[in-house]
Design a protein around this motif. Structure first.
Motif, mmCIF file in Angstrom:
data_model
loop_
_atom_site.group_PDB
_atom_site.id
_atom_site.type_symbol
_atom_site.label_atom_id
_atom_site.label_comp_id
_atom_site.label_asym_id
_atom_site.label_seq_id
_atom_site.Cartn_x
_atom_site.Cartn_y
_atom_site.Cartn_z
ATOM 1 N N SER A 170 0.901 -1.193 0.116
ATOM 2 C CA SER A 170 -0.016 -0.019 0.097
ATOM 3 C C SER A 170 1.001 1.250 0.104
ATOM 4 C CB SER A 170 -0.871 -0.163 1.299
ATOM 5 O OG SER A 170 -0.364 -0.784 2.308
ATOM 6 N N LEU A 171 2.213 1.257 0.526
ATOM 7 C CA LEU A 171 2.945 2.224 0.408
ATOM 8 C C LEU A 171 3.567 2.391 -0.870
ATOM 9 C CD1 LEU A 171 4.576 4.270 2.211
ATOM 10 C CD2 LEU A 171 6.575 2.744 2.056
ATOM 11 N N TRP A 172 3.781 1.593 -1.561
ATOM 12 C CA TRP A 172 4.064 1.660 -3.107
ATOM 13 C C TRP A 172 2.924 2.315 -3.804
ATOM 14 C CZ3 TRP A 172 8.298 2.344 -5.606
ATOM 15 C CH2 TRP A 172 8.341 1.965 -7.011
ATOM 16 N N ALA A 173 1.615 1.882 -3.519
ATOM 17 C CA ALA A 173 0.544 2.178 -4.349
ATOM 18 C C ALA A 173 0.372 3.895 -4.002
ATOM 19 C CB ALA A 173 -0.819 1.387 -3.851
ATOM 20 N N MET A 174 0.830 4.316 -2.976
ATOM 21 C CA MET A 174 0.579 5.811 -2.585
ATOM 22 C C MET A 174 1.789 6.733 -3.252
ATOM 23 S SD MET A 174 0.501 5.972 1.610
ATOM 24 C CE MET A 174 0.880 7.569 1.589
ATOM 25 N N LYS A 175 2.671 6.178 -4.044
ATOM 26 C CA LYS A 175 3.972 6.750 -4.410
ATOM 27 C C LYS A 175 3.623 8.003 -5.278
ATOM 28 C CE LYS A 175 4.774 4.057 -8.278
ATOM 29 N NZ LYS A 175 3.776 2.990 -8.555
ATOM 30 N N SER A 176 2.518 7.838 -5.884
ATOM 31 C CA SER A 176 2.371 9.023 -6.807
ATOM 32 C C SER A 176 1.661 10.164 -6.038
ATOM 33 C CB SER A 176 1.440 8.917 -8.093
ATOM 34 O OG SER A 176 0.454 8.306 -7.393
ATOM 35 N N LYS A 177 0.699 9.842 -4.968
ATOM 36 C CA LYS A 177 0.423 10.874 -4.136
ATOM 37 C C LYS A 177 1.288 11.470 -3.148
ATOM 38 C CE LYS A 177 -4.466 10.330 -2.440
ATOM 39 N NZ LYS A 177 -5.139 9.790 -1.447
ATOM 40 N N LEU A 178 2.050 10.595 -2.900
ATOM 41 C CA LEU A 178 3.359 11.033 -1.928
ATOM 42 C C LEU A 178 4.153 12.312 -2.580
ATOM 43 C CD1 LEU A 178 3.994 9.838 0.780
ATOM 44 C CD2 LEU A 178 5.803 8.453 -0.162
ATOM 45 N N LEU A 179 4.612 11.797 -3.847
ATOM 46 C CA LEU A 179 5.505 12.746 -4.505
ATOM 47 C C LEU A 179 4.755 14.215 -5.003
ATOM 48 C CD1 LEU A 179 7.770 10.225 -6.500
ATOM 49 C CD2 LEU A 179 8.287 11.821 -4.673
ATOM 50 N N GLY A 180 3.372 13.778 -5.487
ATOM 51 C CA GLY A 180 2.738 14.912 -5.952
ATOM 52 C C GLY A 180 2.166 15.755 -5.248
ATOM 53 N N GLY B 89 2.769 15.901 -1.614
ATOM 54 C CA GLY B 89 3.839 16.102 -0.911
ATOM 55 C C GLY B 89 5.024 17.089 -1.485
ATOM 56 N N GLY B 90 5.425 16.709 -2.505
ATOM 57 C CA GLY B 90 6.413 17.728 -3.276
ATOM 58 C C GLY B 90 5.862 18.993 -3.758
ATOM 59 N N LEU B 91 4.523 18.865 -4.133
ATOM 60 C CA LEU B 91 3.797 20.257 -4.486
ATOM 61 C C LEU B 91 3.808 21.194 -3.159
ATOM 62 C CD1 LEU B 91 1.098 19.999 -7.324
ATOM 63 C CD2 LEU B 91 3.120 21.404 -7.088
ATOM 64 N N GLN B 92 3.266 20.593 -2.158
ATOM 65 C CA GLN B 92 3.039 21.112 -0.827
ATOM 66 C C GLN B 92 4.460 21.854 -0.356
ATOM 67 O OE1 GLN B 92 3.987 20.541 2.319
ATOM 68 N NE2 GLN B 92 2.907 22.075 3.448
ATOM 69 N N LEU B 93 5.420 21.035 -0.270
ATOM 70 C CA LEU B 93 6.716 21.621 0.332
ATOM 71 C C LEU B 93 7.305 22.693 -0.680
ATOM 72 C CD1 LEU B 93 8.201 20.297 2.961
ATOM 73 C CD2 LEU B 93 9.862 19.334 1.257
ATOM 74 N N GLY B 94 7.437 22.323 -1.717
ATOM 75 C CA GLY B 94 7.978 23.031 -2.945
ATOM 76 C C GLY B 94 7.337 24.449 -2.863
ATOM 77 N N LEU B 95 5.872 24.562 -3.074
ATOM 78 C CA LEU B 95 5.292 25.771 -3.243
ATOM 79 C C LEU B 95 5.512 26.548 -1.900
ATOM 80 C CD1 LEU B 95 2.061 25.047 -5.324
ATOM 81 C CD2 LEU B 95 4.072 26.578 -5.706
ATOM 82 N N THR B 96 5.045 25.968 -0.617
ATOM 83 C CA THR B 96 5.181 26.816 0.647
ATOM 84 C C THR B 96 6.505 27.300 0.853
ATOM 85 O OG1 THR B 96 3.677 25.041 1.382
ATOM 86 C CG2 THR B 96 4.273 26.407 3.005
ATOM 87 N N ALA B 97 7.635 26.405 0.724
ATOM 88 C CA ALA B 97 8.809 27.024 0.990
ATOM 89 C C ALA B 97 9.360 28.050 0.146
ATOM 90 C CB ALA B 97 9.863 25.712 0.771
ATOM 91 N N LEU C 64 2.336 14.463 4.921
ATOM 92 C CA LEU C 64 3.038 14.343 6.221
ATOM 93 C C LEU C 64 4.078 13.450 6.302
ATOM 94 C CD1 LEU C 64 0.117 14.481 8.648
ATOM 95 C CD2 LEU C 64 1.934 16.181 8.410
ATOM 96 N N LEU C 65 4.185 12.302 5.333
ATOM 97 C CA LEU C 65 4.944 11.607 5.115
ATOM 98 C C LEU C 65 5.971 11.991 4.460
ATOM 99 C CD1 LEU C 65 5.573 8.497 6.076
ATOM 100 C CD2 LEU C 65 4.568 7.400 3.904
ATOM 101 N N PHE C 66 5.806 12.734 3.174
ATOM 102 C CA PHE C 66 6.815 13.051 2.495
ATOM 103 C C PHE C 66 7.565 14.338 3.256
ATOM 104 C CE2 PHE C 66 8.298 16.408 -0.566
ATOM 105 C CZ PHE C 66 8.869 15.725 -1.550
#
Lengths: 643, 214
Positions: A77-87, A89-97, A151-153
């Protein structure tokens, strides 16, 4: 020593008073802890300087929480989340920072400082958010899952941040600190990777991650089995703690996030048969440590700095939370989160988090941020965390009701997680039940205290877990609160009785089917509230008796009928016997009515079965032919009118 | 009689196999059917099955029952008439064993060409089973569901082999006569000596099985 007790007592008193009150007022436990901290810290000044030390200790609660989160997540299920994780999480972190860094530059801060601030505020509070989700049952909603991905990202992203921040060091700060003889140097002393070339560093990191995954998979099992065979609960708890602390230590040594290492170990162990036992053992520690952590956040609010910079801190906090919420809202729209989920995602992650504190102290150690900025930023992080329960209340009170109609639909979505059956005891008895249920596509959770037994059952492909099902916390982690049935099929008479009692008390809506040792034990279970009780030998003995009759050439169908007659009388008399048993057991009768009735049952069964066997024209019913000569009578009799 | 003078081997080759499916739930009270069942067990080329003994819990083995049908040429239901129908296990047997694709339907031809009859005991007198009698229908009329069952499964339906007034048959000494007729019927079926034309159209097959023949 007495001093420590005193502090511990103050912390505990604050928690014990504030948390239940906050919970009752619908504020959630997190706010309760924060207020408790506020009261004992800045308000009454009962605790003071030691809060930072305690906070470091309490941060371990976050490590434990991520271990538990990992336990819930199978690698698949972790592997199944990978696109969500990167998409997400990545967007949130990048844009906010990026936005916050830009804002800091606009306020006249140098780039290095601005970027550090941006990174610190891009993080959210895993502790508060996950704890609140769990409390409100929001983990399985679309918004909850998305927030978890972010949060995980972020937790993963802390590692490169820790690597990046020292590169942003301000030379003047470093040199002035060097003159004073830095004391914070000692904090970093315990490191395996100091002075290693980059490739060596990479190698150490990869091998330690590999050690956690491979070791977790292959070494933990024999270890747990060995420990479980000792049948000492506290040693199992010690082993679980040893595992997590060991991982945290290893990760610390190689400069990785302990939380991430624990999460990884959790994922590795998610498939293990010891999962529920581990959960049950770690859960109380996690809860207490997290509570402690929240208290220290509350206690750490420095009223002096706050009153001096009140306007600045308020403005900064509001700006940070607005920027974060805005970014989250945009992401929610882009990722097509619907209705209430969009708002849950937006509001739940709009605070800064505990990793913010970690990065702040790290930044100060590495001379990236000047101390006056740090004290202001610490307050912004703390206050934004303080405001988060408020945002959840806003979500509950103002936003949820607007989508109430669609909420019922959502609940249908998650139905596949419900309706499972918890089977306690997978010996000769439980196995048959489990096989029957699984063959009918019923989701079962199987528990047993014998790890050899679990091993055996797992080998034939049954999902079984090691755990003492008579322990309330194990029942809880096995999902008894969501289950529709609890099957108690354990050998021990007293434990079975205790379980029935506890289960009916804690989960009144869960139907309890219990296996009884004999009649008396069965009545005891029934008295304690079991919905269905069967004596373990009743049906097999009846079958064996039937086979004996068949072997004596009695017609098989007649034998079948005799068996049914036996059951019928047993059922009819059972209630009466039970009532007599209760009277006798409670001492209300001294004439031993139960024994009398039991003897009566014996003779009733004997007479009923005999009548059918020997008397061809008995009053026993069942394919009794009409009397001889009935045909003439039928034809000649007048049928009386029924008027 | 129209028996040919063929060799023993040939004769055995022409022996038909008879399957008697017996259904009686209260055999300790039986006066007619249990003796008939015992008679059937004693005859070569007749397979006599006590359904209530085989399946006391009604858990009928469909595969096995279908194979048994395939292996026989003549199928007989032996039972006491209960409410103008069969005891319940025979109905259950029909519902389970006579599957679409096996007994009926486009490819369901497993029973094609076999013969089928009911051997029944009825409590009422023969006069009662008349259109103007107490029961308002003849026994053949009352058995029409089974006749149609035979028809849709491509079996030849023979008249029922019936004993009326069965509750008093023992007292009136009619049972041994009926048993003789039963044995005759089974033997004729095995040897293929039964007059099919008559057997299909007569009201009661027992009338065709007198010792003297037709």
């Amino acid at each position: 020593m007495t001093g420590y007790f005193l502090y511990a007592f103050i912390y505990l008193v604050a928690a014990v008073i504030a948390v239940p009150i906050a919970k009752r007022l619908g504020l959630g436990s997190v706010l309760g802890y924060l207020i408790a901290g506020l009261v004992i810290g800045p308000v009454f000044g009962l605790v003071g300087d030691e809060t930072t030390t305690i906070q470091h200790f309490a941060e371990f609660g976050v490590v434990m929480m991520l271990f538990l989160v990992g336990l819930e997540l199978e690698p698949r299920s972790l592997w199944a989340m990978k696109s969500k994780l990167l998409g997400l999480g990545g967007l949130q972190l990048g844009l906010t920072a990026a936005l916050i860094t830009a804002a800091a530059i606009a306020l006249g801060q140098p780039f290095g400082v601005s970027l550090t601030i941006g990174l610190i505020f891009a993080l959210s509070s895993t502790a508060i958010v996950l704890q609140t989700f769990q409390e409100k049952g929001l983990q399985q909603t679309e918004g909850g899952k998305s927030a978890f991905s972010v949060l995980l990202f972020q937790d993963i992203a802390v590692i490169p941040m820790l690597a990046l921040i020292p590169l942003l060091a301000i030379p003047e700060l470093a040199s002035s600190a060097a003159e004073h003889g830095s004391s914070s140097e000692s904090h970093n002393n315990l490191s395996l990777v100091e002075g290693l070339p980059p490739w060596g560093y990479g190698l150490v990191i990869i091998s330690s991650v590999a050690f956690v995954t491979v070791g977790g998979h292959y070494l933990s099992r024999p270890l747990f089995k060995f420990v479980a065979s000792s049948h000492l609960r506290e040693i199992f708890t010690a082993t679980a703690l040893m595992l997590i602390i060991g991982i945290a230590a290893l990760m610390g040594l190689v400069g990785l996030s302990p939380a991430l290492g624990a999460f990884l170990a959790g994922v590795v162990l998610a498939n293990s048969e010891f999962r529920h036992e581990l959960e049950a053992n770690i859960e109380p520690f996690k809860g207490l440590l997290l509570g402690l952590f929240f208290i220290t956040v509350g206690a750490g609010i420095n009223f002096g700095v706050l009153s001096d910079n009140a306007v600045l801190i308020a403005a900064l906090t509001i700006t940070v939370m607005l920027v974060k919420a805005m970014v989250l809202y945009v992401i929610a729209v882009v990722f097509k989160l619907r209705e209430s989920n969009k708002w849950l995602f937006t509001l739940s992650l709009a605070q800064a988090g505990e990793f913010g504190f970690v990065l702040l102290s790290f930044a100060s150690q590495n001379y990236v941020l000047p101390s006056n900025i740090i004290s202001v930023l610490s307050l912004v992080v703390a206050i934004s965390m303080f405001l988060t329960p408020g945002l959840f209340i806003l979500f509950d009170k103002a936003i949820m009701p607007r989508y109430q109609g669609s909420k019922t639909q959502r609940e249908q979505d998650t139905i596949d997680e419900q309706g499972s059956v918890v089977i306690a005891g997978i010996g000769r008895f439980g196995q048959i039940i489990n096989r029957l249920l699984v063959a009918n596509d019923v989701k079962t959770v199987v528990l047993d205290i014998r790890s050899e037994q679990i091993d055996l059952i797992r080998r034939v492909g049954t999902k079984a877990y090691f755990g003492d099902a008579s322990k309330p916390d194990i029942l809880h982690t096995a999902g008894a609160h969501d289950a529709s049935l609890l099957v108690i099929a354990i050998d021990d008479k007293d434990t079975a009785a205790e379980m029935v009692k506890y289960a009916k008390h804690a989960y009144p809506n869960v139907k309890v089917l219990a296996r009884a040792f004999d009649r008396g034990h069965g009545y005891r279970l029934r008295q304690l509230g079991a919905d269905y009780v069967v004596s373990e030998t009743y049906h097999s003995a009846l079958e064996m008796g039937a086979e004996a009759l068949r072997s004596l050439n009695i017609h098989p169908f007649h034998v079948e009928r005799q068996k049914m007659a036996y059951k019928n009388i047993e059922d009819q008399q059972n209630d009466m016997l039970y009532k007599a048993w209760i009277d006798d057991a409670s001492g209300e009768r001294i004439d031993n009515n139960y024994l009398k009735l039991f003897i009566e049952l014996e003779s009733l069964i004997k007479n009923a079965l005999k009548a059918d066997l020997h008397d061809k024209h008995s009053k026993m019913r069942g394919w009794t032919p009409p009397p001889k000569g009935y045909a003439e009578k039928l034809e000649h009799d007048e049928i009386p009118d029924n008027e | 009689m129209n028996s040919d003078n063929k060799s023993d081997i040939d004769e055995s080759k022409h022996n038909r196999k008879v399957l008697v499916l017996f259904a009686h739930p209260a055999q300790t009270r039986s006066e007619v059917n249990v003796p008939l069942f015992a008679d059937a067990q004693a005859i070569e080329h007749v397979t006599a099955v006590d359904l209530y003994a085989e399946y006391p819990d009604f858990n009928i083995d469909i595969e096995r029952e279908q194979q048994q049908l395939v292996d026989h040429d003549i199928i007989i239901f032996l039972y006491p008439l209960y409410w103008y129908s069969t005891p319940s296990i025979l109905k259950e047997w029909q519902d389970l064993v006579l599957e679409y694709g096996f007994a009926y339907g486009h490819e369901g031809t497993a029973l094609k060409g076999k013969q089928f009859l009911c051997a029944i005991s009825a409590g009422g007198k023969e006069e009662a089973y008349q259109t103007d009698g107490f029961n308002h229908f003849t026994i053949r009329q009352l058995l029409q569901p089974l006749e149609q069952m035979a028809s849709i499964t491509h079996m030849t339906y023979l008249a029922p082999f019936a004993l009326f007034g069965s509750r008093t048959a023992q007292e009136e000494h009619r049972i041994s006569d009926h048993r003789r007729k039963w044995t005759t019927l089974l033997n004729k079926l095995v040897k293929g000596e039964l007059n099919m034309e008559k057997a299909m159209n007569i009201e009661n097959l027992a009338d065709l099985c007198t010792q003297s023949g037709e």
